[in-house]
Enzyme design. Structure first.
Site, PDB file in Angstrom:
ATOM      1  N   HIS B 108       0.847  -1.206   0.000  1.00 55.77           N
ATOM      2  CA  HIS B 108       0.000   0.000   0.000  1.00 55.77           C
ATOM      3  C   HIS B 108       0.878   1.250   0.000  1.00 55.77           C
ATOM      4  O   HIS B 108       1.238   1.776   1.048  1.00 55.77           O
ATOM      5  CB  HIS B 108      -0.939  -0.007   1.219  1.00 55.77           C
ATOM      6  CG  HIS B 108      -1.934   1.126   1.203  1.00 55.77           C
ATOM      7  ND1 HIS B 108      -3.298   0.910   1.217  1.00 55.77           N
ATOM      8  CD2 HIS B 108      -1.779   2.475   1.152  1.00 55.77           C
ATOM      9  CE1 HIS B 108      -3.927   2.078   1.187  1.00 55.77           C
ATOM     10  NE2 HIS B 108      -3.020   3.039   1.158  1.00 55.77           N
ATOM     11  N   TRP B 197      -4.917  17.269   6.056  1.00 55.02           N
ATOM     12  CA  TRP B 197      -5.086  16.812   4.676  1.00 55.02           C
ATOM     13  C   TRP B 197      -4.895  17.959   3.687  1.00 55.02           C
ATOM     14  O   TRP B 197      -4.379  17.757   2.587  1.00 55.02           O
ATOM     15  CB  TRP B 197      -6.464  16.164   4.489  1.00 55.02           C
ATOM     16  CG  TRP B 197      -6.441  14.692   4.783  1.00 55.02           C
ATOM     17  CD1 TRP B 197      -6.579  14.104   5.998  1.00 55.02           C
ATOM     18  CD2 TRP B 197      -6.253  13.623   3.839  1.00 55.02           C
ATOM     19  NE1 TRP B 197      -6.489  12.739   5.871  1.00 55.02           N
ATOM     20  CE2 TRP B 197      -6.298  12.410   4.568  1.00 55.02           C
ATOM     21  CE3 TRP B 197      -6.047  13.564   2.458  1.00 55.02           C
ATOM     22  CZ2 TRP B 197      -6.152  11.156   3.961  1.00 55.02           C
ATOM     23  CZ3 TRP B 197      -5.911  12.306   1.858  1.00 55.02           C
ATOM     24  CH2 TRP B 197      -5.956  11.120   2.598  1.00 55.02           C
ATOM     25  N   ARG B 199      -2.872  20.426   3.972  1.00 53.09           N
ATOM     26  CA  ARG B 199      -1.433  20.591   3.836  1.00 53.09           C
ATOM     27  C   ARG B 199      -0.840  19.438   3.015  1.00 53.09           C
ATOM     28  O   ARG B 199       0.010  19.640   2.154  1.00 53.09           O
ATOM     29  CB  ARG B 199      -0.860  20.644   5.253  1.00 53.09           C
ATOM     30  CG  ARG B 199       0.559  20.817   5.361  1.00 53.09           C
ATOM     31  CD  ARG B 199       1.096  22.082   5.927  1.00 53.09           C
ATOM     32  NE  ARG B 199       2.510  21.794   6.137  1.00 53.09           N
ATOM     33  CZ  ARG B 199       3.383  21.722   5.151  1.00 53.09           C
ATOM     34  NH1 ARG B 199       3.043  22.008   3.917  1.00 53.09           N
ATOM     35  NH2 ARG B 199       4.645  21.378   5.399  1.00 53.09           N
ATOM     36  N   GLY B 319      -8.029   9.440  -1.908  1.00 55.08           N
ATOM     37  CA  GLY B 319      -8.331  10.793  -1.425  1.00 55.08           C
ATOM     38  C   GLY B 319      -8.977  10.707  -0.055  1.00 55.08           C
ATOM     39  O   GLY B 319      -9.415   9.639   0.363  1.00 55.08           O
ATOM     40  N   GLU B 349     -10.894   4.520   6.484  1.00 59.22           N
ATOM     41  CA  GLU B 349      -9.751   5.308   6.984  1.00 59.22           C
ATOM     42  C   GLU B 349     -10.343   6.512   7.722  1.00 59.22           C
ATOM     43  O   GLU B 349     -10.278   7.653   7.261  1.00 59.22           O
ATOM     44  CB  GLU B 349      -8.858   5.752   5.814  1.00 59.22           C
ATOM     45  CG  GLU B 349      -7.585   6.478   6.249  1.00 59.22           C
ATOM     46  CD  GLU B 349      -6.782   7.012   5.048  1.00 59.22           C
ATOM     47  OE1 GLU B 349      -7.234   6.864   3.900  1.00 59.22           O
ATOM     48  OE2 GLU B 349      -5.705   7.598   5.289  1.00 59.22           O
ATOM     49  N   HIS B 374      -6.241   0.339   4.952  1.00 61.21           N
ATOM     50  CA  HIS B 374      -6.487   0.893   6.295  1.00 61.21           C
ATOM     51  C   HIS B 374      -7.488   0.077   7.121  1.00 61.21           C
ATOM     52  O   HIS B 374      -7.139  -0.508   8.116  1.00 61.21           O
ATOM     53  CB  HIS B 374      -6.912   2.361   6.241  1.00 61.21           C
ATOM     54  CG  HIS B 374      -5.868   3.254   5.668  1.00 61.21           C
ATOM     55  ND1 HIS B 374      -4.726   3.562   6.344  1.00 61.21           N
ATOM     56  CD2 HIS B 374      -5.777   3.859   4.456  1.00 61.21           C
ATOM     57  CE1 HIS B 374      -3.970   4.354   5.592  1.00 61.21           C
ATOM     58  NE2 HIS B 374      -4.580   4.532   4.441  1.00 61.21           N
TER      59      HIS B 374
HETATM   60 ZN   LIG Z   1      -3.490   5.121   0.950  1.00 55.67          ZN
END
Ligand SMILES: [Zn+2]
Ligand SMILES: [Zn+2]
Lengths: 502, 506
Positions: B108, B197, B199, B319, B349, B374
């Site tokens: 990943h 996120w 940033r 995303g 996630e 995740h």
């Molecule tokens: Zn990922």
């Protein structure tokens, strides 16, 4: 009703046949439904008016969560408790939960329940002496200047206060000893030990002041009152049962301290007959040797003989990571387990594979009726099975775990997975006064909005309240359940009519 | 079975004297503990004599670290943000061992965030790089004349800016800040998930600007593979959306070209490093794109699979999950695509519970995902957990990513601890290690091993995690055997090295 359950009417623009698509959507909704049906509270059936109340509650809850989902920086419950404890009191949902009958408090420590303002008021009582030391103060009631050593000098609190020149400032400085709430917890409470030091200091500082028998009894009386005001009907209170003293030089041992609790309870019950009562869990400090534990056990047995209806059981308290593991006292505890019911703190840690973590095993095998915290339980699949099989309740104290540095964002609290699996959970508050929380309302609110599923509704709240009665040591459960039902119906009625917010 | 033992134990306890009892009790307590240990991931691994020796060394150092921290939690690193302790890690003996350990595959990782920031900075020394400094933003673009792209101020050659700055070191330090999230700033470490996120996405945009230029992308791929290889990773599955690449004169290559570039560079790399066994691509689309655009990306996946079936592993949507569209919005087209390709979805996630985000895991599972990226929210979903077991769906866990991207602070609260305890099919990975200046894999292994796993978890866990990365890869059987053989050979060398290494002596 669930916003995320897809409806079957999505327009298809692909070659997947409507049937295949419908099947997947059905399976998806099935899984989601089955998970909801597994959650704590699934066995509660809501009547019509409860369903109406539920709609109101869920509207409020959705607003709070959806606001947080879109704007996480504005979501209170992922911040530090000190930052939001007062803000949330403005929340309609919080006010509603405050009015909600919550059943029983099953995990709270006796001298940690009332607010620093209350404790500050105690310092206004006559005969209180104070000794200011470098980073601490000592407090003692006495007719004359106390004999105890003092780095500076003993003076009457009254004299110290009024000679300070600024009573308000004096009091606000004094109040700091009665609370662990500060403005910058992330800078000061940097690890579990630093916050525990501060936390324990509160009990040390207030210990001698509370040990004055009239104050001790009044504190307990007012604790019962505060619980009642927070719509709690019954409490099982943990106490180290210190020696008490009075101004005549009498000293009262642990057994007599228990008796003074019982007498205070009787007085309270005759003043407030609608309160259901209280029982005592004798919970002395765990950072001792086996010989001392043996003495503890003897004291417990004697209290049980003297006050069979008031005495609930035995526990050991103190920071688990630092205290002796339960297994050090196995011989003593195994022997006493036919005579005493156990309500052990266990697994109040985020360590994994350490002695504090393994306390969970001992608590279970020693036949604990309930377990305090069990924060580490999600890392122990076999112990989860045992807890379910033996129907051992988990006393969860979310706010305590956040304040005492086990978890920052409560959405990571293991309670979420306990609820999802419908483990036998009761919510409690540990030492709410020390972090300026309400006796139980903050913990319910945080668990309901911050930890539980967005879909968790009134059924979960009701189940949590009922669990607290079911897993208590009350003998006549039918009667208290009946009393609860009456209060609950009144509450539901006030929610439906919109009176609950006033 | 353990229930029986406890009942038997309780029965016995009722019969004999206390001292005998508690001995008996002690013994049975031990049994319960060891039964739990048997469930733990890696408990099935049998260690050879040499491995047992290496394990003793490893566990000596691990226990030392854990016990010191248990006694002095104020010095414990893993309850802090990764940035607060990143620079101390190299002192740890456990880390030094893990660094050398063969780790199998990285399953990943996102293409543009695989390279370390110093190498990235070196790529900004290539000729013809233009910079547009905006309000705290930086755009970079290679071109033979001033780029046509919009710039709120003005485009300048980065080399001119650098030379004119008078202090190249200071200039590069500033520039570097645009290429990484890493910072000492505690406010940033404490910021909420959206701020982090935002940033992260800014850094991504700056880096992506450099990587659109074909020759630089070529170097970038090669160096990224070298990074992973040096970190003892022998195979990588790379997630990428395969954007267009351009030449200096503006010539544009389409996405299919990017795929062939990957293959070409990897072939070159494997010639140079024959025990690296290759890469595969997981094609991605941003989850905030419209269904129509996602459909086009899936179409690209179909073409890729047809033309390079060896290279193409499957499809994913990427995303920030809380802010993107849930999988359920793409259900019809994903169901259609399911017939043609494998899925490796990100799912759950998030630390929300009962939202579209954590419910993505349900869709991922129903769509037959091979692995879940995740699955951070899994412990709150007993039904999904049951499906994960039943269908043997691997969980791609990225602990440091979850810390840096604001899901959890103290990693001891990371759900990986439960996954390991339940023996779930876990693989460790690193998501975007370049973005937070982590090693390709070693930091993630180290934090998981010392910070998350049980104090008792040992070399068997590490070996099982490496095994899992082979087992749950998209390689066919032949490929898995090839990877396995390389792994076994390197593992033996590693074990010998641990035993012989003087600096690790206990
Ligand atoms: Zn990922
Ligand atoms: Zn407690």
């Amino acid at each position: 009703m669930w916003t995320t359950i897809l409806c079957l009417s999505i327009v298809l623009f692909s070659v997947v046949s409507q049937d295949v698509y419908n099947n997947v959507v059905k399976e998806r909704n099935d899984i989601l439904h089955r998970e909801l049906d597994m959650m704590l509270g699934n066995d509660i059936e809501l009547c019509d008016s409860e369903m109406k109340a539920n709609d109101i509650i869920m509207d409020l809850k959705r607003q709070e969560i959806e606001g947080g989902f879109l704007e996480p920086q504005a979501f209170n419950l992922s911040k530090h408790f000190f930052e939001y404890k007062d803000v949330v009191k403005e929340s309609q949902l919080f006010k509603l939960i405050q009015k909600m009958p919550k059943g029983a408090i099953l995990h709270a420590h006796d001298t940690g329940l009332l607010s620093p303002d209350y404790v500050l008021n105690v310092t206004y009582l006559p005969d209180l002496h104070v000794c200011f030391e470098e980073n601490d103060i000592r407090l003692l009631f006495s007719t004359n200047t106390p004999d105890e050593t003092c780095e500076t000098q003993w003076q009457l609190m009254k004299d110290a206060r009024y000679s300070s020149g600024n009573v308000e400032r004096f009091d606000s400085e004094l109040r700091k000893y009665f609370s662990i709430v500060i403005d910058n917890p992330s800078e000061v409470h940097t690890d579990v030990n630093s916050v525990w030091l501060k936390f324990q200091q509160y009990f040390i500082t207030t210990g001698a002041m509370f040990g004055y028998k009239p104050v001790w009894e009044q504190y307990f009386y007012d604790t019962l009152k505060a619980c009642r005001d927070d719509n709690v009907m019954y409490i099982e209170i943990r106490s180290v049962l210190p020696e008490l003293y009075d101004l005549d030089g009498n000293v009262y041992d642990s057994v007599e301290t228990a008796v003074s609790y019982k007498e205070t309870l009787d007085r309270f019950m005759s003043d407030y007959p609608d309160f259901y009562g209280a029982k005592l869990i004798y919970a002395p400090l765990r950072m001792v040797d086996a010989k001392t534990v043996k003495q503890y056990i003897e004291i417990a047995k004697e209290i049980k003989r003297k006050l069979p209806d008031f005495f609930a059981g035995f526990d050991l308290v103190g920071q688990e990571d630092k205290g002796s593991p339960t297994k050090d006292f196995l011989a003593e505890l195994v022997e006493a387990r036919w005579e005493l019911d156990y309500f052990f703190h266990a697994g109040e840690t985020n360590w994994y594979g350490t002695s504090s973590d393994e306390n969970l095993i001992d608590a279970i095998v020693l036949g604990s009726r309930r377990i305090g915290h069990a924060f580490a339980l999600t890392k122990h699949p076999l112990l989860i099975d045992e807890i379910v099989k033996r129907d051992i309740a988990i006393e969860v104290n979310v706010v305590s775990n956040a304040v005492l540095k086990l978890v920052e964002d409560v959405r990571n609290h293991p309670l979420a997975s306990f609820l999802a699996q419908d483990l036998p959970v009761v919510l409690s508050s540990d030492d709410p006064g020390v972090w300026e929380a309400e006796p139980l309302s903050h913990d319910f609110y945080v668990a309901f909005v911050g930890v539980a599923s967005k879909h968790a509704d009134l059924r979960m709240l009701k189940k949590l309240a009922l669990n607290s009665l079911y897993y208590s040591t009350i003998k006549d459960k039918d009667k208290i359940a009946h009393d609860f039902e009456i209060r609950w119906t009144k509450f539901i009625d006030s929610v439906v009519r919109g009176n609950v917010f006033y | 079975m353990h229930g029986l033992i406890i009942s038997a134990l309780l029965f016995l306890v009722g019969q004999t004297s206390a001292r005998v009892l508690s001995n008996k009790y002690d013994a049975d307590r031990h049994i319960l503990l060891s039964q739990e240990a048997e469930l733990f991931l890696g408990s099935g691994v049998k260690l050879t004599e040499d491995e047992a020796k290496a394990n003793d060394i490893l566990m000596h150092w691990k226990n030392k670290e854990v016990d010191e921290a248990f006694a002095n939690p104020e010095h414990y690193n893993f309850s802090k943000h990764f940035f607060a302790y990143r620079n101390d890690v190299s002192k740890s003996k456990v880390y030094q061992i893990i660094k050398k350990m063969p780790k199998g595959a990285a399953l990943h990782v996102h293409a543009s965030m695989m390279l370390d920031v110093d190498s990235l900075l070196r790529l900004t020394y290539e000729d013809h790089l233009y910079a547009c400094y905006g309000d705290g933003d930086l755009q970079l673009r290679f071109a033979d004349t001033v780029p046509a792209q919009l710039c709120p101020f003005e485009w300048n050659l980065l080399s001119d800016l650098r030379n004119a700055s008078g202090d190249v070191a200071a200039f590069d330090t500033e520039l570097r800040k645009h290429l990484t999230l890493y910072t000492d700033d505690e406010d940033f470490q404490n910021s909420d998930i959206n701020t982090t996120w935002e940033r992260f996405e800014k850094v991504y945009i700056t880096v992506a600007g450099i990587l659109k230029y074909r020759p630089v992308r070529e170097k970038f791929i090669y160096e990224s593979l070298k990074n992973f290889y040096d970190d003892n990773v022998m195979y990588v599955e790379i997630r990428s959306g395969l954007h267009e690449l351009h030449e200096l004169d503006g010539t544009v290559h389409d996405r299919m070209y990017f795929a062939t570039l990957y293959e070409r560079v990897t072939e070159q790399f494997m010639q140079d490093y024959p025990d690296f066994i290759g890469i595969k691509l997981i094609l991605t689309s941003s989850r905030s794109k419209s269904p129509e655009m996602v459909r086009q990306r899936i179409e690209l996946g179909r073409r890729l699979k047809k033309e390079n079936p060896e290279f193409f592993a499957g499809f994913d949507l990427v995303g920030q999950e809380d802010r993107g569209r849930p999988l359920s919005e793409f259900l019809p087209l994903l169901m259609e695509a399911k017939e043609d390709m494998d899925f490796y979805f990100h799912g759950g996630e998030t630390n929300w519970f009962g939202t579209a985000t954590d419910e993505n895991m349900v869709d991922a599972v129903l769509l037959g995902t091979k692995r879940i990226g995740h699955a951070y929210a899994l412990m709150k979903h007993p039904m999904v957990l049951a499906k994960v077991r039943e269908k043997d769906i691997a969980l791609e866990v990225n602990v440091i990513s979850n810390v840096v991207l604001s899901l959890v602070r103290d990693v001891r609260n990371h759900p990986l601890a439960s996954y390991l305890a339940f023996g779930l099919p876990v693989v460790l990975s690193s998501d975007d290690p370049g973005a937070w200046e982590a090693d390709p894999m070693s930091h993630d292994f180290y934090v998981a091993f010392v910070g998350v796993a049980s104090r008792q978890a040992d070399l068997r866990l590490l070996k099982q995690l490496a095994y899992n990365s082979i087992k749950y890869s998209a390689l066919d059987n032949k490929g898995k055997i090839r990877l396995f053989n390389v792994f076994v050979r390197r593992w033996e060398e590693f074990v010998k090295d641990v035993i012989a290494n003087d600096s690790l002596e206990v």
